[in-house]
Design a protein around this motif. Structure first.
Motif, short mmCIF file in Angstrom:
data_model
loop_
_atom_site.label_atom_id
_atom_site.label_comp_id
_atom_site.label_asym_id
_atom_site.label_seq_id
_atom_site.Cartn_x
_atom_site.Cartn_y
_atom_site.Cartn_z
N PRO A 1 61.91 28.82 26.52
CA PRO A 1 61.32 28.63 27.85
C PRO A 1 59.96 27.96 27.74
O PRO A 1 59.30 28.03 26.70
CB PRO A 1 61.17 30.07 28.38
N LEU A 2 59.54 27.30 28.82
CA LEU A 2 58.24 26.63 28.86
C LEU A 2 57.28 27.45 29.71
O LEU A 2 57.60 27.82 30.85
CB LEU A 2 58.38 25.22 29.45
N ALA A 3 56.11 27.75 29.17
CA ALA A 3 55.13 28.57 29.88
C ALA A 3 53.72 28.03 29.64
O ALA A 3 53.48 27.22 28.74
CB ALA A 3 55.21 30.03 29.44
N VAL A 4 52.81 28.49 30.46
CA VAL A 4 51.39 28.18 30.31
C VAL A 4 50.63 29.50 30.22
O VAL A 4 50.94 30.46 30.94
CB VAL A 4 50.87 27.33 31.49
N VAL A 5 49.65 29.55 29.33
CA VAL A 5 48.78 30.71 29.18
C VAL A 5 47.39 30.31 29.66
O VAL A 5 46.77 29.40 29.10
CB VAL A 5 48.72 31.21 27.73
N SER A 6 46.91 30.96 30.72
CA SER A 6 45.58 30.70 31.25
C SER A 6 44.92 32.03 31.60
O SER A 6 45.45 33.09 31.25
CB SER A 6 45.66 29.76 32.45
N PHE A 7 43.80 31.96 32.31
CA PHE A 7 42.99 33.17 32.51
C PHE A 7 42.47 33.26 33.94
O PHE A 7 42.19 32.25 34.59
CB PHE A 7 41.81 33.16 31.53
N ASP A 8 42.33 34.49 34.42
CA ASP A 8 41.76 34.75 35.73
C ASP A 8 40.93 36.05 35.66
O ASP A 8 41.48 37.09 35.30
CB ASP A 8 42.87 34.89 36.77
N PRO A 9 39.64 35.99 35.97
CA PRO A 9 38.91 34.79 36.40
C PRO A 9 38.75 33.78 35.27
O PRO A 9 38.98 34.10 34.10
CB PRO A 9 37.55 35.35 36.83
N HIS A 10 38.37 32.57 35.64
CA HIS A 10 38.04 31.56 34.66
C HIS A 10 36.96 32.13 33.74
O HIS A 10 36.02 32.79 34.20
CB HIS A 10 37.50 30.33 35.41
N PRO A 11 37.08 31.93 32.42
CA PRO A 11 36.06 32.49 31.51
C PRO A 11 34.62 32.12 31.90
O PRO A 11 33.70 32.92 31.71
CB PRO A 11 36.45 31.89 30.16
N ARG A 12 34.44 30.94 32.45
CA ARG A 12 33.09 30.54 32.86
C ARG A 12 32.54 31.50 33.92
O ARG A 12 31.34 31.83 33.90
CB ARG A 12 33.12 29.12 33.42
N ARG A 13 33.38 31.96 34.82
CA ARG A 13 32.93 32.90 35.86
C ARG A 13 32.54 34.23 35.23
O ARG A 13 31.61 34.90 35.68
CB ARG A 13 34.04 33.08 36.91
N PHE B 1 31.36 34.79 32.11
CA PHE B 1 30.11 34.68 31.35
C PHE B 1 28.94 34.21 32.20
O PHE B 1 27.79 34.45 31.84
CB PHE B 1 30.31 33.73 30.16
N GLN B 2 29.23 33.54 33.33
CA GLN B 2 28.17 33.07 34.22
C GLN B 2 28.48 33.53 35.65
O GLN B 2 28.84 32.71 36.50
CB GLN B 2 28.05 31.55 34.17
N PRO B 3 28.36 34.82 35.93
CA PRO B 3 28.77 35.34 37.24
C PRO B 3 27.98 34.75 38.40
O PRO B 3 28.47 34.76 39.54
CB PRO B 3 28.53 36.85 37.11
N ASP B 4 26.78 34.24 38.14
CA ASP B 4 25.97 33.67 39.22
C ASP B 4 26.09 32.15 39.32
O ASP B 4 25.36 31.52 40.08
CB ASP B 4 24.50 34.05 39.01
N ALA B 5 27.00 31.57 38.56
CA ALA B 5 27.18 30.12 38.61
C ALA B 5 27.67 29.70 39.99
O ALA B 5 28.35 30.44 40.69
CB ALA B 5 28.17 29.67 37.55
N ALA B 6 27.32 28.49 40.39
CA ALA B 6 27.79 27.95 41.67
C ALA B 6 29.31 27.85 41.65
O ALA B 6 29.92 27.73 40.58
CB ALA B 6 27.17 26.59 41.90
N PRO B 7 29.94 27.92 42.82
CA PRO B 7 31.40 27.78 42.86
C PRO B 7 31.84 26.49 42.17
O PRO B 7 31.22 25.44 42.34
CB PRO B 7 31.69 27.73 44.36
N PHE B 8 32.92 26.58 41.38
CA PHE B 8 33.32 25.41 40.59
C PHE B 8 34.83 25.20 40.50
O PHE B 8 35.29 24.18 39.98
CB PHE B 8 32.76 25.51 39.16
N ARG B 9 35.64 26.13 41.01
CA ARG B 9 37.08 26.01 40.83
C ARG B 9 37.65 24.81 41.57
O ARG B 9 37.19 24.42 42.64
CB ARG B 9 37.79 27.28 41.31
N LEU B 10 38.71 24.23 40.98
CA LEU B 10 39.39 23.08 41.58
C LEU B 10 40.69 23.46 42.26
O LEU B 10 41.26 22.65 42.99
CB LEU B 10 39.67 22.02 40.51
N MET B 11 41.17 24.69 42.02
CA MET B 11 42.42 25.12 42.64
C MET B 11 42.56 26.63 42.59
O MET B 11 41.92 27.29 41.78
CB MET B 11 43.64 24.47 41.96
N THR B 12 43.41 27.15 43.46
CA THR B 12 43.75 28.58 43.44
C THR B 12 44.88 28.82 42.46
O THR B 12 45.52 27.89 41.96
CB THR B 12 44.19 29.04 44.83
N ALA B 13 45.16 30.09 42.20
CA ALA B 13 46.27 30.44 41.32
C ALA B 13 47.59 29.92 41.88
O ALA B 13 48.45 29.43 41.12
CB ALA B 13 46.33 31.95 41.13
#
Length: 315
Positions: free
Chosen positions: A50-62, A64-76
């Motif tokens: 089977p073909l799968a993708v392994v990713s993370f939620d929240p994005h690791p950047r969020r 490690f940087q909880p006060d970073a400005a919003p940066f996501r390009l898409m929802t789950a």
């Protein structure tokens, strides 16, 4: 069909183990990401997995940087649909929590990829790092995989023939500049904002231009201004329109909002989820002298939007 989202890696049923996977953040699923996923797809075919993708939620950047400005390009959900179009069956959207953040690269390979997911192949990008302190590399993963029962492929950097950098940061730069054509060229599709339609102040109704309003949430903030748009409703219809995105200088908002006027549409969208593609940037935000001036400007914007959409490629 959208990829199935699985938010766990422990105690999985047999049917969810044994995949060929692409591993990474994949925010935007842009053309560079698509090349990595293509490597995983070829491996899946070769080993009949089977073909799968392994990713993370929240994005690791969020994390490690909880006060970073919003940066996501898409929802789950947007990610799952984009991956489904590439043939991905399952999106392992793993919780990035304190435990995940503390894992060494060896632990991640042993416990998550081999032990939990039981993968047979991992495809990664040339700049892939993993584990606490980002100590893991594609070469390290290949060495670990040799002892853990999975193979590894690395996709080298791929740029557009015209020199366009294919990266999430390049998408954000284009959006910040209001260059929607460049953003779409990197993504392979127009940038789109998806969310639930919420109640606004209903001022647009008083001048005959009711809008569907969507909060931006954790989306990266594109250039504030007016856009030609195409909006997909939850019933599958796609409707042209014009949208204001930003803080609305005449009646200032506390948080930026997307306000879409759907052309030739009459219906109640409150509480429904819509996805709006920002096809072309028309002009920056401006303050006008009253409702009459606003109405005249909206009519001009609508005309510009119709013209832009008439010349835009249709998906």
């Amino acid at each position: 069909m959208a990829a199935r989202i699985v938010r766990a890696w422990r105690d999985l049923p047999p049917e969810l183990r044994g995949a060929a996977v692409a591993v990474g953040a994949f925010d935007g699923v842009h053309r560079g990401h698509q090349a990595v996923i293509g490597e995983a797809r070829e491996a899946a075919r070769a080993i009949d997995a089977p073909l799968a993708v392994v990713s993370f939620d929240p994005h690791p950047r969020r994390w490690f940087q909880p006060d970073a400005a919003p940066f996501r390009l898409m929802t789950a959900d947007q990610m799952a649909r984009a991956l489904g179009e590439l043939g991905v069956e399952t999106l392992f959207l793993l919780p990035f929590d304190a435990g995940m953040a503390a894992m060494s690269h060896v632990q991640f390979a042993e416990d998550v990829l081999a032990g939990g997911l039981g993968i047979r192949h991992a495809a990664v990008g040339f700049d892939f790092t993993f584990g606490k302190g980002r100590t893991g590399s594609p070469e390290a993963l290949r060495e670990l995989g040799g002892g853990l029962g999975f193979t590894v492929s690395t996709t080298e950097r791929i740029d557009d023939a015209g020199g366009l950098k294919l990266s999430s940061s390049a998408v954000r730069e284009a959006l910040h500049a209001g260059d929607m054509a460049r953003a779409a060229a990197i993504l392979g599709r127009p940038f789109a904002i998806e969310g639930e339609v919420i109640h606004g102040d209903k001022r647009g109704r008083t001048i005959g231009v009711p809008t569907a309003n969507v909060a931006l949430g954790d989306y990266m903030r594109p250039a504030f201004g007016v856009y030609a748009t195409q909006t997909r409703l939850d019933d599958g219809r796609v409707i042209d329109g014009v949208a204001s995105l930003g803080l609305r200088p005449m009646w200032r908002l506390e948080a930026p909002l997307l306000e879409v006027w759907l052309f030739d549409f009459d219906g109640d969208l409150y509480g429904r989820t819509i996805e709006t593609e920002l096809v072309a940037f028309l002009r920056p935000e401006m303050s006008l002298d009253g409702l009459d001036a606003l109405k005249a400007q909206i009519e001009a914007d609508a005309g510009a939007a119709r013209e832009a959409l008439a010349n835009a490629p249709r998906g």
